[in-house]
Design an enzyme around this catalytic site. Structure first.
Site, PDB file in Angstrom:
ATOM      1  N   GLY A 261       0.813  -1.214   0.000  1.00 26.57           N
ATOM      2  CA  GLY A 261       0.000   0.000   0.000  1.00 26.57           C
ATOM      3  C   GLY A 261       0.842   1.258   0.000  1.00 26.57           C
ATOM      4  O   GLY A 261       2.078   1.207  -0.008  1.00 26.57           O
TER       5      GLY A 261
ATOM      6  N   SER B 265       1.807  -9.536   1.985  1.00 26.87           N
ATOM      7  CA  SER B 265       0.498  -9.115   1.486  1.00 26.87           C
ATOM      8  C   SER B 265      -0.067 -10.203   0.590  1.00 26.87           C
ATOM      9  O   SER B 265       0.625 -11.162   0.243  1.00 26.87           O
ATOM     10  CB  SER B 265       0.593  -7.792   0.723  1.00 26.87           C
ATOM     11  OG  SER B 265       1.347  -7.946  -0.458  1.00 26.87           O
TER      12      SER B 265
ATOM     13  N   LYS C 151     -10.891   7.073  12.753  1.00 22.28           N
ATOM     14  CA  LYS C 151     -12.245   6.490  12.755  1.00 22.28           C
ATOM     15  C   LYS C 151     -12.440   5.475  13.880  1.00 22.28           C
ATOM     16  O   LYS C 151     -13.568   5.068  14.160  1.00 22.28           O
ATOM     17  CB  LYS C 151     -12.541   5.865  11.390  1.00 22.28           C
ATOM     18  CG  LYS C 151     -12.629   6.910  10.289  1.00 22.28           C
ATOM     19  CD  LYS C 151     -12.670   6.295   8.908  1.00 22.28           C
ATOM     20  CE  LYS C 151     -12.759   7.389   7.846  1.00 22.28           C
ATOM     21  NZ  LYS C 151     -11.562   8.274   7.832  1.00 22.28           N
TER      22      LYS C 151
ATOM     23  N   SER D 142      -3.194   9.317  -0.498  1.00 22.69           N
ATOM     24  CA  SER D 142      -3.116   7.864  -0.394  1.00 22.69           C
ATOM     25  C   SER D 142      -4.199   7.225  -1.258  1.00 22.69           C
ATOM     26  O   SER D 142      -5.205   7.837  -1.600  1.00 22.69           O
ATOM     27  CB  SER D 142      -3.266   7.415   1.065  1.00 22.69           C
ATOM     28  OG  SER D 142      -4.546   7.751   1.547  1.00 22.69           O
TER      29      SER D 142
END
Length: 341
Positions: free
Chosen positions: A22, A45, A135, A179
């Site tokens: 990422g 990953s 979040k 991102s």
């Protein structure tokens, strides 16, 4: 590889990054290779194409690419053999997708966290930092709720380590400029495609804003600072979504489309309910564990670098609306340019 960094903490060490293909993983690897001399960097990953593409840019002898899912504990245990430091960046992060696919989000973000902890303990890894999100503070969506559970798991893991050397900590920060999946590339695509208006969800919406470079450097520094059990929160600016739209497309009108499922108007990083164990340092906050550790002190007023923090006032909340620094339209343009570095 350069050895110009002031610290040799990562020199001749083995580092594993879950979700390493990422945006964060790529920047982290670039920074490690430029400033340190790691023995091994393992990208863990599940997407073989992204690994292949990353390998075209990072093919140094110390690089290793492991196909694996954080849902697979046995594969994680195998991958962490001989590893000193772990950065847990793998997660399902798209808020609407999590709302519609809750069990998949739970498997990756919660069960995956459990597996990372178990694999780190099984291999006596020295330090683990898990990436969190704003979040996760007072969550209203499933993604945030799963990351809150993940944060709690990593904090509590310090009580499980017992005779092991392993320490666990969490880094929580806001939206990363540019991102993958963020609003800046979305706006850029609309502008490139000749959109006649810019959609924003609410005219009053605010967000924390950080560059990828600053996020990576903050995580690197916290490997040195951590005692184990902290949630590190950087002091970063806020921005208004409507200002971002004006900065990127001043010539286009704005269309209000309404808040998406599970979306907040403003984001929180240090909730007021946690104020009684939140400490303020010069450039960051630390949310100390609410549980008592059995093996050591819960004193987080001084970190491993001898930096000293002070407890915030009771009821203090660090959120994107009450932040004392907001980016102007011109500053947002500068931030967007920095995101390309």
């Amino acid at each position: 590889m350069s050895t110009s960094s002031s610290t040799s903490m990562f020199d001749n060490k083995s580092i594993l990054i879950t979700g390493g293909t990422g945006s964060f993983g790529k920047k982290y690897v670039k920074t490690l290779l430029e400033n340190h001399s790691p023995r091994k960097i393992i990208i863990y990953s599940r997407d073989e194409l992204k690994q292949f593409e990353m390998q075209q840019d990072f093919d140094q002898p110390c690089m290793r690419y492991f196909i694996g899912d954080v849902r697979d504990k046995e594969r994680l245990i195998q991958a962490m053999n001989g590893v000193d430091f772990v950065i847990h960046a793998a997660a399902l992060k798209q808020v609407p997708a999590a709302e519609y696919n809750p069990t998949e989000c739970i498997k990756t973000n919660i069960k995956g966290a459990e597996n990372v902890i178990a694999a780190a303990l099984a291999n006596n890894v020295e330090k683990v930092i898990a990436l969190s999100t704003d979040k996760a503070a007072n969550p209203v969506n499933l993604y945030g709720a799963t990351k809150l559970v993940s944060d709690k798991l990593f904090v509590a893991a310090n009580n499980m380590s017992g005779g092991y050397r392993t320490k666990f900590a969490v880094v929580r920060y806001g939206n990363v400029v540019g991102s993958r999946g963020s609003v800046v590339p979305f706006f850029e695509r609309l502008i490139h495609e000749g959109a006649t208006e810019i959609p924003i969800t609410h005219e009053d919406m605010t967000r924390f804003w950080i560059t990828l470079k600053d996020g990576v450097n903050f995580v690197l520094k916290n490997f040195e600072r951590m005692l184990g059990g902290e949630i590190f929160v950087p002091k970063i600016p806020s921005m208004r979504i409507i200002d971002l739209a004006k900065a990127m497309a001043p010539q286009l009108p704005i269309k209000i489309i309404g808040i998406r499922p599970g979306e907040k108007l403003h984001e929180i990083m240090c909730p007021s309910d946690d104020s009684y164990h939140t400490f303020e340092y010069d450039d960051h906050f630390v949310i100390a564990p609410s549980i008592q550790f059995s093996s050591r002190s819960n004193d987080f007023t001084i970190n491993a670098l001898a930096e000293r923090g002070k407890q915030v006032e009771h009821g203090y909340e660090y959120n994107s609306l009450n932040n004392d620094r907001f980016l102007s339209v011109d500053e947002l343009l500068e931030f967007n340019e920095l995101a390309e570095l």
